[in-house]
Design an enzyme around this catalytic site. Structure first.
Site: not given
Length: 183
Positions: A87, A90, A92, A149
């Site tokens: 995440s 952090g 989510t 990502e």
């Protein structure tokens, strides 16, 4: 230079910087956790979830016992399982909730995140930080966590070779034998 190549070079440099923040000890520690785990579970949501799934696929191809949380056939977590969560923020909710449940069960929780002060990081046993530079240029050229990502995908792929494949004495031929085949 084309705009596409300029964007590629920019992203590659940003990802290199982000991954450089993960120490050799952290890489080795994650490798040891993966190799010593009886079962490995991995989870993320959105694009982070897709990156997590690509790593899960590679681990399955190496012969490891891996499940992606949320799949219909995923068994329940048990004490001493390894859980890897991805995440960017952090924050989510489903990822943080999964970490909290896993901790209560007795799993070792690893988070890959960009925020060391996030609820996910605070709940995790092991935190690997993939930090992107917070600037207007990054937000313009790589919006919505793109650097996190892409850097996470590259980090996972670089963990496969040499860390995991070498330690497991796995070749591409071995992995190909476990590759999904659609007829």
């Amino acid at each position: 230079m084309s705009k596409t190549m300029d964007a590629f070079e920019y992203l590659a440099e940003q990802c290199k910087t982000a991954i450089a923040g993960i120490s050799r000890e952290d890489r080795s520690g994650l490798t040891e956790l993966i190799l010593s785990a009886n079962r490995i579970f991995i989870f993320g949501v959105g694009r982070s979830g897709l990156i997590a799934q690509t790593f899960a696929v590679r681990m399955v191809q190496m012969g490891l016992h891996v499940n992606f949380i949320g799949d219909m056939t995923t068994p329940i977590l048990e004490k001493n399982d390894l859980l890897i969560l991805v995440s960017n923020t952090g924050k989510t909710m489903s990822v943080v909730k999964t970490a909290k449940i896993a901790k209560k069960i007795g799993c070792h929780v690893v988070s890959i995140t960009s925020d060391p002060k996030s609820n996910l990081a605070k709940t995790s046993d092991t935190v690997l930080l993939i930090k992107q530079v917070d600037s207007e240029e990054v937000h313009r050229r790589a919006p919505l966590g793109t650097v996190f990502e892409d850097a996470t995908l590259m980090f996972f792929d670089c963990l496969v070779v040499p860390e995991l494949m070498d330690r497991l004495n796995i070749t591409e031929k071995n992995m190909r034998a476990r590759h999904a085949i659609w007829v």
